[in-house]
Design a protein around this motif. Structure first.
Motif, short mmCIF file in Angstrom:
data_model
loop_
_atom_site.label_atom_id
_atom_site.label_comp_id
_atom_site.label_asym_id
_atom_site.label_seq_id
_atom_site.Cartn_x
_atom_site.Cartn_y
_atom_site.Cartn_z
N LYS A 63 0.78 -1.23 0.00
CA LYS A 63 0.00 0.00 0.00
C LYS A 63 0.82 1.29 0.00
CE LYS A 63 -3.95 1.55 2.60
NZ LYS A 63 -4.85 1.25 3.71
N ALA A 67 4.06 6.92 4.32
CA ALA A 67 2.91 7.83 4.45
C ALA A 67 3.24 9.08 5.26
CB ALA A 67 1.71 7.11 5.05
N ALA A 69 5.85 11.54 8.06
CA ALA A 69 6.36 11.46 9.42
C ALA A 69 5.26 10.83 10.26
CB ALA A 69 6.68 12.86 9.93
N GLY A 115 6.50 13.55 4.58
CA GLY A 115 7.89 13.11 4.72
C GLY A 115 8.26 11.97 3.78
C1 HXC Z 1 1.09 7.72 11.84
C2 HXC Z 1 -0.12 6.68 10.21
C3 HXC Z 1 0.36 7.58 9.25
C4 HXC Z 1 1.27 8.58 9.66
C5 HXC Z 1 -0.98 6.22 8.27
N1 HXC Z 1 -0.94 5.86 9.56
N2 HXC Z 1 -0.20 7.26 8.05
N3 HXC Z 1 0.24 6.77 11.49
N4 HXC Z 1 1.62 8.60 10.96
N5 HXC Z 1 1.78 9.45 8.80
C6 HXC Z 1 -1.69 4.75 10.21
C7 HXC Z 1 -3.15 5.04 10.38
O1 HXC Z 1 -3.35 5.83 11.53
C8 HXC Z 1 -3.72 3.67 10.51
O2 HXC Z 1 -3.51 3.18 11.82
C9 HXC Z 1 -2.85 2.86 9.57
O3 HXC Z 1 -1.67 3.60 9.39
C10 HXC Z 1 -3.49 2.64 8.22
O4 HXC Z 1 -3.86 3.90 7.68
P1 HXC Z 1 -5.37 4.29 7.28
O5 HXC Z 1 -5.50 5.74 7.41
O6 HXC Z 1 -6.34 3.43 8.01
O7 HXC Z 1 -5.38 3.84 5.75
P2 HXC Z 1 -6.24 4.48 4.56
O8 HXC Z 1 -7.63 4.78 5.03
O9 HXC Z 1 -6.06 3.55 3.41
O10 HXC Z 1 -5.55 5.87 4.24
C11 HXC Z 1 -4.21 5.92 3.78
C12 HXC Z 1 -3.66 7.38 3.88
C13 HXC Z 1 -3.87 7.89 5.33
C14 HXC Z 1 -4.40 8.28 2.88
C15 HXC Z 1 -2.18 7.32 3.50
O11 HXC Z 1 -3.33 6.91 6.24
C16 HXC Z 1 -3.24 9.19 5.60
O12 HXC Z 1 -3.77 10.23 5.22
N6 HXC Z 1 -2.10 9.18 6.34
C17 HXC Z 1 -1.46 10.39 6.79
C18 HXC Z 1 -0.73 11.05 5.66
C19 HXC Z 1 -0.07 12.35 6.10
O13 HXC Z 1 -0.76 13.29 6.56
N7 HXC Z 1 1.28 12.44 5.98
C20 HXC Z 1 2.00 13.63 6.35
C21 HXC Z 1 2.47 13.49 7.78
S1 HXC Z 1 3.26 14.95 8.31
P3 HXC Z 1 -4.62 2.34 12.61
O14 HXC Z 1 -4.06 2.24 14.00
O15 HXC Z 1 -5.90 3.09 12.49
O16 HXC Z 1 -4.64 1.02 11.87
C22 HXC Z 1 4.82 14.91 7.67
C23 HXC Z 1 5.70 16.06 8.04
C24 HXC Z 1 7.16 15.80 7.76
O17 HXC Z 1 5.19 14.01 6.98
C25 HXC Z 1 8.06 16.89 8.37
C26 HXC Z 1 8.21 16.80 9.87
C27 HXC Z 1 9.17 17.80 10.45
#
Ligand code: HXC
Length: 264
Positions: A63, A67, A69, A115
């Motif tokens: 998948k 995804a 940080a 990230g």
């Molecule tokens: C922690 C995460 C995660 C993340 C997914 N998960 N992404 N946990 N950090 N970035 C976890 C979910 O909480 C979930 O846990 C499990 O992984 C599966 O994800 P789902 O959301 O249930 O899957 P799905 O519905 O298919 O959606 C997929 C997705 C979504 C669209 C990728 O997970 C999503 O939007 N993730 C976050 C993406 C994001 O915002 N990334 C940017 C982060 S900030 P459970 O326990 O429910 O099974 C960043 C900043 C960097 O990166 C710089 C920092 C200084």
């Protein structure tokens, strides 16, 4: 695998190249502190082992590439200073990756968000599965990309393209990323591993010194004016010309055989 006690990633040695897999599939390979530290150690190991001439980075599972940080961890950050340090830490790691003396192939097998997209942007060649999705969703968390996304995406795809994706948080598919020049090739998901493998093997057979200078000259040249960049190219051409591999490459051509490069 290479005998290091990693828990968040795996590092496997192939023939002349290494495969690094971010391995936290339950959270779609989100990057927590421990993962960043293991990445750092993996790069130490890759640099130490001179037989590794290319690196492939991918994500575990079907998948996700990465995804982003780890939001659970990010949520616990309490001060602006801590947040800034966190951004700097990731930036430093990704810049090290970008400046690694060997080519880094990103095999983007699924979601490359936040990230995760920023990690991919620090690679030299991006191969994407047709299922890959790229995006900078930080805006939806009320923050901004902190691991280099605002800078690398703007340099690679243009300022307003970077603004569009950072401001809206919209995702793009692999085909769009290809047309924007972010991704070099899109392949069917089932073929991604094979394609990454044969690309890495191909790169591993090239002359390592020339490879290192090509990467350096393009990286440094893209941050400077044309005349400076051309001087850099010419002086590097001189340096590489001094190598044994240059003699081997030209001799092999003239003798109508395949060259065998040794990195000397
Ligand atoms: C922690 C995460 C995660 C993340 C997914 N998960 N992404 N946990 N950090 N970035 C976890 C979910 O909480 C979930 O846990 C499990 O992984 C599966 O994800 P789902 O959301 O249930 O899957 P799905 O519905 O298919 O959606 C997929 C997705 C979504 C669209 C990728 O997970 C999503 O939007 N993730 C976050 C993406 C994001 O915002 N990334 C940017 C982060 S900030 P459970 O326990 O429910 O099974 C960043 C900043 C960097 O990166 C710089 C920092 C200084």
């Amino acid at each position: 695998g290479i005998g290091l006690d990693f828990t968040q990633i795996t590092l496997e040695m192939e023939d002349g190249w290494a495969l690094l897999t971010i391995n936290r599939p339950k959270v779609l390979n989100a990057l927590n502190q421990e993962t960043l530290q293991e990445l750092e150690r993996a790069l130490d190991e890759v640099e130490r082992r001179k037989e590794i001439r290319a690196l492939v980075i991918t994500g575990a599972g079907e998948k996700a590439f990465v995804a982003g940080a780890d939001i659970t961890e990010l949520r616990r950050i309490e001060t602006a200073g801590e947040a800034e340090r966190q951004a700097t830490l990731g930036q430093t790691l990704f810049t090290r990756l970008e400046e690694l003396p060997i080519p880094v192939v990103m095999a983007v097998n699924g979601y490359a968000l936040g990230g995760g997209f920023e990690l991919a942007l620090s690679g030299d060649i991006l191969l994407a599965s047709d299922q890959a999705q790229f995006g900078l969703p930080e805006i939806n968390l009320g923050v901004l990309p902190g691991y280099g996304g605002t800078q690398r995406l703007a340099r690679l795809a243009g300022k307003n393209t970077a603004k569009y994706f950072a401001l809206t948080g919209d995702r793009m598919d692999a085909e769009t990323a290809y047309h924007l020049g972010i991704v070099q090739r899109v392949v069917p998901a089932a073929n991604l591993k094979e394609e990454a493998k044969s690309l890495a093997a191909k790169l591993a057979r090239k002359a390592p010194i020339a490879i290192r200078y090509i990467k350096q000259v393009i990286n440094q040249g893209s941050e400077t004016d044309l005349k400076t960049g051309l001087r850099l190219e010419a002086s590097s051409f001189g340096v590489v010309f001094d190598s044994q591999d240059r003699v081997e490459g030209m001799d092999a051509f003239l003798e109508k055989r395949k060259p065998s490069f040794r990195g000397e």
